[in-house]
Design an enzyme around this catalytic site. Structure first.
Site, mmCIF file in Angstrom:
data_model
loop_
_atom_site.group_PDB
_atom_site.id
_atom_site.type_symbol
_atom_site.label_atom_id
_atom_site.label_comp_id
_atom_site.label_asym_id
_atom_site.label_seq_id
_atom_site.Cartn_x
_atom_site.Cartn_y
_atom_site.Cartn_z
ATOM 1 N N SER A 144 2.659 -0.450 6.087
ATOM 2 C CA SER A 144 3.837 -0.205 6.922
ATOM 3 C C SER A 144 4.780 -1.394 6.941
ATOM 4 O O SER A 144 6.008 -1.212 7.037
ATOM 5 C CB SER A 144 3.414 0.201 8.336
ATOM 6 O OG SER A 144 2.314 -0.545 8.780
ATOM 7 N N ASP A 160 -4.732 3.719 -1.879
ATOM 8 C CA ASP A 160 -5.829 4.095 -0.984
ATOM 9 C C ASP A 160 -6.326 5.491 -1.309
ATOM 10 O O ASP A 160 -5.639 6.480 -1.073
ATOM 11 C CB ASP A 160 -5.347 4.043 0.474
ATOM 12 C CG ASP A 160 -5.168 2.615 0.960
ATOM 13 O OD1 ASP A 160 -6.116 1.828 0.819
ATOM 14 O OD2 ASP A 160 -4.080 2.294 1.472
ATOM 15 N N HIS A 173 -1.299 -1.308 -4.202
ATOM 16 C CA HIS A 173 -2.557 -0.896 -3.564
ATOM 17 C C HIS A 173 -2.569 0.624 -3.381
ATOM 18 O O HIS A 173 -1.647 1.194 -2.800
ATOM 19 C CB HIS A 173 -2.661 -1.607 -2.213
ATOM 20 C CG HIS A 173 -3.963 -1.436 -1.514
ATOM 21 N ND1 HIS A 173 -5.097 -2.167 -1.819
ATOM 22 C CD2 HIS A 173 -4.320 -0.625 -0.490
ATOM 23 C CE1 HIS A 173 -6.090 -1.820 -1.019
ATOM 24 N NE2 HIS A 173 -5.650 -0.877 -0.199
ATOM 25 N N MET A 215 -12.045 4.684 -0.514
ATOM 26 C CA MET A 215 -12.710 4.946 0.768
ATOM 27 C C MET A 215 -13.347 6.319 0.646
ATOM 28 O O MET A 215 -12.860 7.304 1.221
ATOM 29 C CB MET A 215 -11.690 4.865 1.910
ATOM 30 C CG MET A 215 -11.283 3.433 2.213
ATOM 31 S SD MET A 215 -9.728 3.296 3.104
ATOM 32 C CE MET A 215 -8.596 3.400 1.724
ATOM 33 N N MET A 244 -8.827 8.316 -0.328
ATOM 34 C CA MET A 244 -9.649 8.737 0.822
ATOM 35 C C MET A 244 -10.102 10.173 0.614
ATOM 36 O O MET A 244 -9.333 11.007 0.140
ATOM 37 C CB MET A 244 -8.819 8.659 2.109
ATOM 38 C CG MET A 244 -8.219 7.296 2.386
ATOM 39 S SD MET A 244 -7.471 7.276 4.035
ATOM 40 C CE MET A 244 -6.595 5.708 3.962
ATOM 41 N N SER A 288 0.835 -1.200 0.000
ATOM 42 C CA SER A 288 0.000 0.000 0.000
ATOM 43 C C SER A 288 0.867 1.246 0.000
ATOM 44 O O SER A 288 1.654 1.475 0.930
ATOM 45 C CB SER A 288 -0.909 0.012 1.234
ATOM 46 O OG SER A 288 -1.490 1.294 1.359
ATOM 47 N N GLY A 334 -3.056 -3.868 9.004
ATOM 48 C CA GLY A 334 -2.319 -4.571 10.051
ATOM 49 C C GLY A 334 -1.696 -5.884 9.603
ATOM 50 O O GLY A 334 -1.374 -6.730 10.443
HETATM 51 C C1 DX5 Z 1 -6.278 1.674 5.658
HETATM 52 C C2 DX5 Z 1 -5.868 1.346 4.259
HETATM 53 C C3 DX5 Z 1 -4.767 0.364 4.165
HETATM 54 C C4 DX5 Z 1 -3.471 0.804 4.780
HETATM 55 C C5 DX5 Z 1 -2.883 -0.414 5.429
HETATM 56 O O1 DX5 Z 1 -7.479 2.362 5.643
HETATM 57 O O2 DX5 Z 1 -6.964 0.828 3.540
HETATM 58 O O3 DX5 Z 1 -4.562 -0.049 2.816
HETATM 59 O O4 DX5 Z 1 -2.534 1.297 3.867
HETATM 60 O O5 DX5 Z 1 -1.746 -0.033 6.119
HETATM 61 P P1 DX5 Z 1 -1.045 -1.042 7.143
HETATM 62 O O6 DX5 Z 1 -0.602 -2.225 6.345
HETATM 63 O O7 DX5 Z 1 0.086 -0.245 7.692
HETATM 64 O O8 DX5 Z 1 -2.071 -1.415 8.167
HETATM 65 ZN ZN ZN Z 2 -6.537 -0.064 1.536
#
Ligand code: DX5
Ligand code: ZN
Length: 218
Positions: free
Chosen positions: A193, A30, A28, A63, A32, A5, A172
């Site tokens: 992360s 994201d 990936h 999102m 938002m 991500s 996570g």
């Molecule tokens: C959270 C995102 C994830 C995020 C995950 O809302 O949808 O894609 O990047 O990050 P980690 O892997 O650090 O939880």
């Molecule tokens: Zn995501």
């Protein structure tokens, strides 16, 4: 499949950050909007540029409010998979059809508190189910094992031939949690992360993939 991500990457160097994980399966992204989730990231123009900067298939995770209006645009600019949230959609089936008509895979995402059972029927219209394993909005949160029954249910539906879907988990995912998700039935793993926080992101991708593979005994 492992999908790093870019939420955890350096947004000023997105092309180079994509190159750093060229052994990944999907990248990936994201999206938002500060409405559906409290955070704000990026949108169509940035994704369109990133599309030209990398050969990795883009896995767009929207999102955002009103995905019915915005999601097909991500397919039109060449995203490989476009996932939106069922909680935000007015007509999820129509939006999935528009995404597919524009040439992308269509994905449906559920937040941790959203049950899966009411949506099993409409999942026929989708290629990907994204089960959130944290509350959407931020990277670096702790994995919620209590959502794994949804992953198990989806895998059961696929195994029995009722659905054909990628079962993706997001949030996570680390070397400590990926095995539980893989054992439950996930086959696409988003990691922010755990990949971009690592000294060598490409090696982190390989390590996550090896761990997941070892645990996928279904
Ligand atoms: C959270 C995102 C994830 C995020 C995950 O809302 O949808 O894609 O990047 O990050 P980690 O892997 O650090 O939880
Ligand atoms: Zn995501």
């Amino acid at each position: 499949m492992i999908a790093p991500s870019i939420l955890s990457a350096d947004f000023a160097r997105l092309g180079a950050e994509a190159d750093a994980v060229d052994n990944a399966d999907w990248l990936h992204v994201d999206v938002m909007d500060a409405h559906f989730v409290p955070n704000l990231t990026l949108g169509l123009p940035v994704v369109a540029s990133l599309r030209k900067a990398t050969a990795l298939p883009l896995d767009c995770h929207l999102m955002i409010d009103d995905p019915d209006r915005w999601a097909p645009g991500y397919a039109e600019i060449g995203a490989a998979n476009v996932t939106f949230h069922v909680e935000a959609a007015d007509d999820a089936v129509q939006t999935a059809r528009a995404i597919r008509a524009a040439g992308a895979l269509a994905g449906l995402s559920v937040k941790p508190g959203t049950p899966l059972e009411p949506y099993l029927d409409i999942l026929r219209e989708f290629d990907t189910l994204l089960v959130m394993t944290v509350e959407p909005g931020f990277g670096g949160q702790s994995f919620m094992p209590e959502v794994l029954p949804k992953v198990r249910l989806a895998r059961k539906q696929v195994a029995s031939g009722h659905l054909r879907l990628f079962v993706e988990v997001d949030g996570g995912i680390t070397l400590d949690t990926i095995e539980a998700a893989a054992e439950a039935g996930a086959d696409v793993f988003v990691a922010g992360s755990a990949v971009y926080g690592a000294e060598d992101p490409a090696r982190a991708v390989d390590a996550l993939r090896a761990s997941a593979r070892a645990a996928m005994d279904w």
